[in-house]
Design an enzyme around this catalytic site. Sequence first.
Site, PDB file in Angstrom:
ATOM      1  N   ARG A  98       0.835  -1.212   0.000  1.00 22.67           N
ATOM      2  CA  ARG A  98       0.000   0.000   0.000  1.00 22.67           C
ATOM      3  C   ARG A  98       0.865   1.256   0.000  1.00 22.67           C
ATOM      4  O   ARG A  98       0.502   2.260  -0.620  1.00 22.67           O
ATOM      5  CB  ARG A  98      -0.924  -0.012   1.213  1.00 22.67           C
ATOM      6  CG  ARG A  98      -2.007   1.033   1.160  1.00 22.67           C
ATOM      7  CD  ARG A  98      -3.137   0.724   2.114  1.00 22.67           C
ATOM      8  NE  ARG A  98      -2.815   1.062   3.500  1.00 22.67           N
ATOM      9  CZ  ARG A  98      -3.665   0.890   4.516  1.00 22.67           C
ATOM     10  NH1 ARG A  98      -4.837   0.332   4.309  1.00 22.67           N
ATOM     11  NH2 ARG A  98      -3.317   1.241   5.742  1.00 22.67           N
ATOM     12  N   LYS A 124      11.335  -0.513   6.686  1.00 24.82           N
ATOM     13  CA  LYS A 124      11.646  -1.148   7.962  1.00 24.82           C
ATOM     14  C   LYS A 124      10.421  -1.955   8.382  1.00 24.82           C
ATOM     15  O   LYS A 124       9.450  -1.417   8.895  1.00 24.82           O
ATOM     16  CB  LYS A 124      11.992  -0.087   9.012  1.00 24.82           C
ATOM     17  CG  LYS A 124      11.941  -0.547  10.469  1.00 24.82           C
ATOM     18  CD  LYS A 124      12.898  -1.668  10.798  1.00 24.82           C
ATOM     19  CE  LYS A 124      12.861  -1.982  12.301  1.00 24.82           C
ATOM     20  NZ  LYS A 124      11.611  -2.690  12.710  1.00 24.82           N
ATOM     21  N   GLU A 139      -0.609   6.493   9.772  1.00 20.87           N
ATOM     22  CA  GLU A 139      -1.839   5.720   9.922  1.00 20.87           C
ATOM     23  C   GLU A 139      -1.737   5.049  11.275  1.00 20.87           C
ATOM     24  O   GLU A 139      -0.999   4.075  11.445  1.00 20.87           O
ATOM     25  CB  GLU A 139      -1.977   4.715   8.778  1.00 20.87           C
ATOM     26  CG  GLU A 139      -3.367   4.143   8.635  1.00 20.87           C
ATOM     27  CD  GLU A 139      -3.551   2.883   9.450  1.00 20.87           C
ATOM     28  OE1 GLU A 139      -4.189   2.983  10.531  1.00 20.87           O
ATOM     29  OE2 GLU A 139      -3.077   1.828   9.043  1.00 20.87           O
ATOM     30  N   CYS A 170      -6.208  -2.264  12.925  1.00 16.51           N
ATOM     31  CA  CYS A 170      -6.444  -0.897  13.394  1.00 16.51           C
ATOM     32  C   CYS A 170      -7.874  -0.442  13.164  1.00 16.51           C
ATOM     33  O   CYS A 170      -8.340   0.488  13.821  1.00 16.51           O
ATOM     34  CB  CYS A 170      -5.463   0.071  12.733  1.00 16.51           C
ATOM     35  SG  CYS A 170      -5.484  -0.006  10.931  1.00 16.51           S
ATOM     36  N   GLU A 202      -7.891   0.992  22.740  1.00 20.11           N
ATOM     37  CA  GLU A 202      -7.940   0.040  21.640  1.00 20.11           C
ATOM     38  C   GLU A 202      -7.494  -1.316  22.175  1.00 20.11           C
ATOM     39  O   GLU A 202      -6.393  -1.452  22.709  1.00 20.11           O
ATOM     40  CB  GLU A 202      -7.031   0.503  20.505  1.00 20.11           C
ATOM     41  CG  GLU A 202      -7.061  -0.382  19.282  1.00 20.11           C
ATOM     42  CD  GLU A 202      -6.171   0.144  18.174  1.00 20.11           C
ATOM     43  OE1 GLU A 202      -6.488  -0.106  16.996  1.00 20.11           O
ATOM     44  OE2 GLU A 202      -5.159   0.811  18.479  1.00 20.11           O
TER      45      GLU A 202
END
Length: 513
Positions: A190, A205, A283, A317, A415
């Site tokens: 992406r 990385k 992101e 996520c 989260e």
Amino acid sequence: MSLYIRVLPLVQSDKLLRMTAKAFKMDLKNLSFLHNKAYVNGEWVSAKSGKTFNVLNPATGELIGDVPDMDLQDVQVAIKAAHDAFPSWSSITAKERGILLRKWYDLMEKNAEEIAKIVTLEAGKPLAESKGEVAYGNSFVDWFAEEARRIHGEVLQSPIKSKEMVLIKQPIGVAALITPWNFPQAMITRKAGAALAAGCTCVIKPAEDTPFTALALCDLAAQAGIPKGVINVVTSDRPNAPTVGKELCESPLIAGLSFTGSTEVGKLLYQQCASGIKRVGLELGGNAPFIVFNSADIDKAVDGAIASKFRNCGQTCVSANRFLIQDGIFDKFVEKLKERMINLKLGNGIQSDVNQGPLINKAQVNKVEGIVKDAVDKGATVVCGGQRATEIGEQFYQPTLLTNIKTDMLCYLEEIFGPVAVCIKFSSEDEAVTISNCTKRGLAGYFYSNDVTQVWRVAKKMEVGMVGVNEGIISSAEAAFGGIKESGIGREGSHHGIEEFVYVKYICFGNLQ
């Protein structure tokens, strides 16, 4: 189920081959493109220190192999290679770059099953899910191979007759790409697909838990004819990761950074990039609400809940984090969700009937266990699950459903990133929207409703970058992926993904009359 591709000599250790063959019960002669070297300037290289670190299969705890534990000196070499390759790569036509990306895509499609097996081996996903990731990840290279030729400028209407004014877009330079373990293939394609299409070169990385997928992609990129230095992968263990990441942010040869990961790490990288005023794409973490209104089709909502919450064992996520269920259907929804959850099959992802793999590492298991314990200690009800599944493996956790949630519980505030669904009852639309937005995160949100006026109203009110309306899976190469608030900066995928890797140059032509 054969596993074949060209194997570069002196790259794979016998130990790596043996361990992988054992994991998949395969003949060594059919094993392919597993590399235990980093990829820099078109060569497979070790760390200059000679140090390596082990990569373990999260489902079994067994050693997959080792890869170079690279440090500051190693990453500087990779950055220099990308910087040296940039002038030639950026000067070829967009059509030529697109053709090379298309060849890379074709090779990834041809070898999709083999890549998926590597993803399952190091990330622990069920094989069917890994195949889905690879198809999804490949779609970005397919998309950006075409988008390369659609990086358009503008001709402006000059206010002065003697001048003509145009805007052109040019690649920013070397892009540093830091990618996570939960989508080890798709998060690379992406980012790299967009960067390469724009004319940038890359230093990647990958996460220390999942380096082998990244190295496999480099093998295929080399076979596709992408020149040396254009794609580079540096691997490092956790102790070296801060040093490597800092250099990727602060090196004067790096033009921009794209990072997917936690909000906490993203903030640190953002600060480090500020010293050089780098282009930054982040992101970051989410805390996705999943609202089900009384008018919803409950069966479809449960289907969406399972897809959104339990993909990759809740380790995404955009995974649904808080289920907000309207009071008229709360009990019915919880019962149907429980029925689906207790039938989820945990195990090693190479087994065809498994649809729930392990958590990625012991730290993640401890985090999920702590969140559930906190909720139970504060009065939450465990409808199902609630414990480690140690009879299957050390890193497995039971799919867990919690109710009677209070606002001071960690599962409400944080989260979870694990297989834990928390159901919260609400009465009105305004209450649901308020709960949905009471977080600093704003990545994705979902809701189910068959009220047309409510659909448009709630979609606009949700403070997130992406909304799924009567849908639990929303990601696509054609769509703009990204969040607001502390969930990030910029967008990936769609034509907007290219914008992260180009800058606008204004050219004024004077004295034309």
